[in-house]
Design a protein around this motif. Structure first.
Motif: not given
Length: 68
Positions: A9-13, A31-34, A39-42, A54-58
């Motif tokens: 499960e992924i928990f979103m902002s 997520l660990d990829n620097e 703001n990049e979309y995955i 979705c944006r990585k930061g979300d």
């Protein structure tokens, strides 16, 4: 025979929780990829087969569980 399947499960902002087919290891690698900024979309694949971006930061958290 008893079979267990690991699910993620992924928990979103925004408060949503998505059940996805991606593995925990795959999502942590993303997520660990620097190279990817917050703001990049995955692209992730939901349990229903739906693919979404979705944006990585979300993404605020991950949860792995076992489904019987």
């Amino acid at each position: 025979m008893y079979s267990e399947t690991k699910r993620l499960e992924i928990f979103m902002s925004n408060g949503y929780t998505l059940q996805v087919d991606n593995s925990f290891e795959e999502m942590m690698a993303i997520l660990d990829n620097e190279v990817l900024g917050l703001n990049e979309y995955i692209v992730i694949t939901c349990k229903s087969g739906l693919r979404l971006a979705c944006r990585k930061g979300d993404i605020v958290g991950l949860g792995e569980y076992i489904e019987d």
